[in-house]
Design a protein around this motif. Structure first.
Motif, mmCIF file in Angstrom:
data_model
loop_
_atom_site.group_PDB
_atom_site.id
_atom_site.type_symbol
_atom_site.label_atom_id
_atom_site.label_comp_id
_atom_site.label_asym_id
_atom_site.label_seq_id
_atom_site.Cartn_x
_atom_site.Cartn_y
_atom_site.Cartn_z
ATOM 1 N N ARG A 30 35.583 25.812 44.450
ATOM 2 C CA ARG A 30 35.756 27.244 44.293
ATOM 3 C C ARG A 30 36.427 27.544 42.956
ATOM 4 N NH1 ARG A 30 38.816 29.325 49.066
ATOM 5 N NH2 ARG A 30 37.006 28.494 50.112
ATOM 6 N N LYS A 31 35.829 28.405 42.170
ATOM 7 C CA LYS A 31 36.354 28.748 40.855
ATOM 8 C C LYS A 31 37.467 29.779 40.996
ATOM 9 C CE LYS A 31 35.026 30.454 36.355
ATOM 10 N NZ LYS A 31 33.988 31.064 35.546
ATOM 11 N N LYS A 32 38.535 29.562 40.274
ATOM 12 C CA LYS A 32 39.649 30.496 40.291
ATOM 13 C C LYS A 32 39.258 31.764 39.542
ATOM 14 C CE LYS A 32 44.543 30.741 39.349
ATOM 15 N NZ LYS A 32 45.702 30.074 38.803
ATOM 16 N N ARG A 33 39.662 32.908 40.057
ATOM 17 C CA ARG A 33 39.350 34.180 39.409
ATOM 18 C C ARG A 33 40.071 34.278 38.081
ATOM 19 N NH1 ARG A 33 37.183 38.355 43.056
ATOM 20 N NH2 ARG A 33 37.080 39.501 41.126
ATOM 21 N N SER A 34 39.368 34.766 37.088
ATOM 22 C CA SER A 34 39.979 34.928 35.771
ATOM 23 C C SER A 34 40.352 36.380 35.493
ATOM 24 C CB SER A 34 39.028 34.426 34.683
ATOM 25 O OG SER A 34 37.839 35.174 34.720
ATOM 26 N N ASP A 35 39.867 37.297 36.302
ATOM 27 C CA ASP A 35 40.204 38.707 36.092
ATOM 28 C C ASP A 35 41.246 39.137 37.120
ATOM 29 O OD1 ASP A 35 38.505 38.451 38.211
ATOM 30 O OD2 ASP A 35 37.339 40.233 37.788
ATOM 31 N N ARG A 36 42.082 40.067 36.730
ATOM 32 C CA ARG A 36 43.152 40.560 37.598
ATOM 33 C C ARG A 36 43.076 42.078 37.660
ATOM 34 N NH1 ARG A 36 48.780 38.194 35.690
ATOM 35 N NH2 ARG A 36 49.374 39.288 37.562
ATOM 36 N N ASN A 37 43.736 42.627 38.642
ATOM 37 C CA ASN A 37 43.863 44.081 38.701
ATOM 38 C C ASN A 37 44.927 44.518 37.708
ATOM 39 O OD1 ASN A 37 41.960 44.729 40.625
ATOM 40 N ND2 ASN A 37 43.342 44.372 42.322
ATOM 41 N N HIS A 38 44.664 45.592 37.015
ATOM 42 C CA HIS A 38 45.622 46.184 36.080
ATOM 43 C C HIS A 38 45.804 47.647 36.468
ATOM 44 C CE1 HIS A 38 44.471 42.641 33.847
ATOM 45 N NE2 HIS A 38 45.467 42.866 33.017
ATOM 46 N N ALA A 57 49.454 44.299 34.090
ATOM 47 C CA ALA A 57 48.823 43.491 35.130
ATOM 48 C C ALA A 57 49.538 43.766 36.442
ATOM 49 C CB ALA A 57 48.896 42.012 34.787
ATOM 50 N N ARG A 58 48.775 43.958 37.484
ATOM 51 C CA ARG A 58 49.344 44.347 38.767
ATOM 52 C C ARG A 58 50.039 43.172 39.436
ATOM 53 N NH1 ARG A 58 46.382 47.140 43.938
ATOM 54 N NH2 ARG A 58 48.170 46.894 45.296
ATOM 55 N N ILE A 59 51.273 43.410 39.894
ATOM 56 C CA ILE A 59 52.021 42.449 40.703
ATOM 57 C C ILE A 59 52.495 43.191 41.947
ATOM 58 C CG2 ILE A 59 52.792 40.804 38.955
ATOM 59 C CD1 ILE A 59 55.316 42.502 38.640
ATOM 60 N N GLY A 60 51.931 42.896 43.070
ATOM 61 C CA GLY A 60 52.302 43.618 44.287
ATOM 62 C C GLY A 60 51.661 44.992 44.316
ATOM 63 N N THR A 61 52.433 45.970 44.744
ATOM 64 C CA THR A 61 51.912 47.334 44.839
ATOM 65 C C THR A 61 51.917 47.988 43.456
ATOM 66 O OG1 THR A 61 54.088 48.300 45.218
ATOM 67 C CG2 THR A 61 52.868 47.553 47.168
ATOM 68 N N ARG A 110 41.124 42.660 32.280
ATOM 69 C CA ARG A 110 41.941 43.039 31.127
ATOM 70 C C ARG A 110 41.143 43.832 30.103
ATOM 71 N NH1 ARG A 110 42.690 40.498 26.362
ATOM 72 N NH2 ARG A 110 41.575 38.672 27.100
ATOM 73 N N LYS A 111 39.930 43.396 29.813
ATOM 74 C CA LYS A 111 39.119 44.088 28.796
ATOM 75 C C LYS A 111 38.817 45.521 29.203
ATOM 76 C CE LYS A 111 36.906 40.051 26.788
ATOM 77 N NZ LYS A 111 35.642 39.353 26.530
ATOM 78 N N ALA A 112 38.450 45.717 30.452
ATOM 79 C CA ALA A 112 38.156 47.064 30.942
ATOM 80 C C ALA A 112 39.405 47.938 30.888
ATOM 81 C CB ALA A 112 37.608 47.007 32.362
ATOM 82 N N ALA A 113 40.543 47.374 31.265
ATOM 83 C CA ALA A 113 41.791 48.131 31.247
ATOM 84 C C ALA A 113 42.155 48.554 29.823
ATOM 85 C CB ALA A 113 42.916 47.304 31.864
ATOM 86 N N HIS A 114 42.016 47.636 28.866
ATOM 87 C CA HIS A 114 42.319 47.974 27.467
ATOM 88 C C HIS A 114 41.365 49.033 26.927
ATOM 89 C CE1 HIS A 114 45.594 45.299 26.349
ATOM 90 N NE2 HIS A 114 45.028 44.364 27.096
#
Length: 131
Positions: A30-38, A57-61, A110-114
């Motif tokens: 299983r590949k680790k996700r490289s994108d995160r919620n921002h 970058a989102r951490i928790g709520t 990250r790219k979309a957020a920027h």
């Protein structure tokens, strides 16, 4: 009877070991996700009305993320002493009650957020965003 128990227990142990190894292979594939919620957020100074738009970058709520990001902004403003507009404003009004903090939205990647942040900054022209 003892021979049967030994053979059965060896067979049973081998099956369990095989199943564990197969599960480890599946997990490793299983590949680790490289994108995160921002989150995209806005800080507005209560006294001057000046606005800052940023991402984190989102951490928790989202609320917790924004509070932590604000805390880091204040810490950097006090300890690094940069002449950025946001840092100057935070040094004057470093208490969280001096700022209205709001989450504008949440984006994956990250790219979309920027990209969205740049659009919001160019559209709204906030005073505290300096580059």
């Amino acid at each position: 009877p003892i021979y049967f128990i030994r053979v059965f227990s060896v067979y049973f142990f081998a099956r369990i070991t095989h199943n564990i190894l197969m599960l480890e292979k599946v997990v490793k594939k299983r590949k680790k996700r490289s994108d995160r919620n921002h989150i995209l957020y806005q800080l507005q100074n209560v006294h001057t009305g000046a606005i800052y738009i940023g991402i984190s970058a989102r951490i928790g709520t989202p609320k917790k993320t924004l509070q932590e990001r604000f805390r880091r902004h204040v810490s950097k403003a006090i300890h690094e002493g940069k002449s950025w507009a946001l840092h100057r404003a935070l040094r004057r009004h470093s208490d969280s009650t001096d700022w209205n903090m709001s989450v504008i939205g949440q984006v994956r990647g990250r790219k979309a957020a920027h990209a969205i942040e740049r659009i919001l900054i160019s559209k709204n022209k906030p005073k505290l965003n300096t580059f």
